[in-house]
Design a protein around this motif. Sequence first.
Motif, PDB file in Angstrom:
ATOM      1  N   CYS A  83     -25.209  22.753  -9.113  1.00 59.87           N
ATOM      2  CA  CYS A  83     -25.266  23.642 -10.274  1.00 59.87           C
ATOM      3  C   CYS A  83     -23.851  23.910 -10.808  1.00 59.87           C
ATOM      4  O   CYS A  83     -23.045  24.535 -10.110  1.00 59.87           O
ATOM      5  CB  CYS A  83     -25.937  24.954  -9.874  1.00 59.87           C
ATOM      6  N   PRO A  84     -23.526  23.465 -12.029  1.00 61.05           N
ATOM      7  CA  PRO A  84     -22.171  23.675 -12.549  1.00 61.05           C
ATOM      8  C   PRO A  84     -21.818  25.150 -12.710  1.00 61.05           C
ATOM      9  O   PRO A  84     -20.668  25.540 -12.490  1.00 61.05           O
ATOM     10  CB  PRO A  84     -22.167  22.935 -13.893  1.00 61.05           C
ATOM     11  N   PHE A  85     -22.790  25.978 -13.064  1.00 60.45           N
ATOM     12  CA  PHE A  85     -22.533  27.411 -13.193  1.00 60.45           C
ATOM     13  C   PHE A  85     -22.148  28.008 -11.843  1.00 60.45           C
ATOM     14  O   PHE A  85     -21.231  28.810 -11.729  1.00 60.45           O
ATOM     15  CB  PHE A  85     -23.764  28.141 -13.748  1.00 60.45           C
ATOM     16  N   CYS A  86     -22.893  27.600 -10.812  1.00 60.76           N
ATOM     17  CA  CYS A  86     -22.635  28.114  -9.463  1.00 60.76           C
ATOM     18  C   CYS A  86     -21.261  27.697  -8.965  1.00 60.76           C
ATOM     19  O   CYS A  86     -20.545  28.491  -8.351  1.00 60.76           O
ATOM     20  CB  CYS A  86     -23.715  27.624  -8.501  1.00 60.76           C
ATOM     21  N   ASN A  87     -20.882  26.450  -9.219  1.00 60.03           N
ATOM     22  CA  ASN A  87     -19.574  25.977  -8.781  1.00 60.03           C
ATOM     23  C   ASN A  87     -18.454  26.764  -9.448  1.00 60.03           C
ATOM     24  O   ASN A  87     -17.453  27.104  -8.806  1.00 60.03           O
ATOM     25  CB  ASN A  87     -19.423  24.482  -9.039  1.00 60.03           C
ATOM     26  N   THR A 121     -20.304  21.402  -0.577  1.00 60.03           N
ATOM     27  CA  THR A 121     -19.974  22.429  -1.566  1.00 60.03           C
ATOM     28  C   THR A 121     -18.681  23.138  -1.183  1.00 60.03           C
ATOM     29  O   THR A 121     -17.801  23.360  -2.022  1.00 60.03           O
ATOM     30  CB  THR A 121     -21.122  23.448  -1.685  1.00 60.03           C
ATOM     31  N   LEU A 122     -18.553  23.466   0.096  1.00 57.00           N
ATOM     32  CA  LEU A 122     -17.359  24.138   0.593  1.00 57.00           C
ATOM     33  C   LEU A 122     -16.119  23.279   0.357  1.00 57.00           C
ATOM     34  O   LEU A 122     -15.105  23.756  -0.156  1.00 57.00           O
ATOM     35  CB  LEU A 122     -17.544  24.434   2.086  1.00 57.00           C
ATOM     36  N   GLU A 123     -16.210  22.000   0.692  1.00 55.35           N
ATOM     37  CA  GLU A 123     -15.069  21.093   0.542  1.00 55.35           C
ATOM     38  C   GLU A 123     -14.770  20.804  -0.918  1.00 55.35           C
ATOM     39  O   GLU A 123     -13.606  20.826  -1.335  1.00 55.35           O
ATOM     40  CB  GLU A 123     -15.341  19.790   1.300  1.00 55.35           C
ATOM     41  N   LYS A 124     -15.799  20.541  -1.720  1.00 54.00           N
ATOM     42  CA  LYS A 124     -15.609  20.199  -3.131  1.00 54.00           C
ATOM     43  C   LYS A 124     -14.923  21.331  -3.892  1.00 54.00           C
ATOM     44  O   LYS A 124     -14.069  21.082  -4.744  1.00 54.00           O
ATOM     45  CB  LYS A 124     -16.970  19.878  -3.771  1.00 54.00           C
ATOM     46  N   ASN A 125     -15.282  22.553  -3.576  1.00 54.86           N
ATOM     47  CA  ASN A 125     -14.721  23.709  -4.276  1.00 54.86           C
ATOM     48  C   ASN A 125     -13.524  24.319  -3.554  1.00 54.86           C
ATOM     49  O   ASN A 125     -12.994  25.334  -4.001  1.00 54.86           O
ATOM     50  CB  ASN A 125     -15.807  24.764  -4.487  1.00 54.86           C
ATOM     51  N   GLU A 126     -13.124  23.694  -2.424  1.00 56.19           N
ATOM     52  CA  GLU A 126     -11.975  24.157  -1.641  1.00 56.19           C
ATOM     53  C   GLU A 126     -12.086  25.651  -1.332  1.00 56.19           C
ATOM     54  O   GLU A 126     -11.188  26.437  -1.610  1.00 56.19           O
ATOM     55  CB  GLU A 126     -10.661  23.831  -2.365  1.00 56.19           C
ATOM     56  N   LEU A 127     -13.221  26.011  -0.741  1.00 56.49           N
ATOM     57  CA  LEU A 127     -13.510  27.413  -0.473  1.00 56.49           C
ATOM     58  C   LEU A 127     -12.940  27.843   0.867  1.00 56.49           C
ATOM     59  O   LEU A 127     -13.038  27.127   1.856  1.00 56.49           O
ATOM     60  CB  LEU A 127     -15.029  27.648  -0.491  1.00 56.49           C
TER      61      LEU A 127
END
Length: 196
Positions: A83-87, A121-127
């Motif tokens: 979801c682009p909004f969520c990211n 998701t964690l890695e892609k968004n560098e969370l």
Amino acid sequence: MALAIQLSEVLDNFQLNAPAQVKHDINKSRLEVTASFRRDAAIQEGAVLPAFELVNADGGKTSSADLLAKGPILVTFYRGGWCPFCNLALRDLQSNLDAFKAKGINLVAISPELPDQSLSTLEKNELGFSVLSDIGNVFARKLCIVWKQPETLRPHSKAFGNDLQVINGDDSLEVPVPYYTKRLDGSIPLAWADEL
């Protein structure tokens, strides 16, 4: 750039460039969930957050008790890494992570994705905060924030490479309605995401 502007740009780009049938079906579903979702039935400000134990991105378990032992927690629900909004919302939270930590607040994001997807998701968004898997939306259902997407969205999701049966491990098309909760001393002020 402010999160609201980024979200608006994604939506504007979708409205300008999406194929007509995709745009029709997604816009119709957005209107339906906005009209039918019962915020009054969902967990409300002042309610106590039910205890939870969910799978983390490493495949282990994380409980609310473990998190609360370190201090107050801020919980955000998101539909998934697809979801682009969520990211955008997750990245915005990440950009404010130091401010949360300075106040002793532990941030945690929850979605129905399987742990491998949560790790992506964690890695892609560098969370720099915990991302947990609420498989089958069991915890979200306790909060009455689950929305069953219409079947008309299934082929569009798959066409964009987002097979929710593979991503979430079930065939339900159910996702949480994104919102944030902050548990301090047993209460939860709620802030619903504007882009339902």
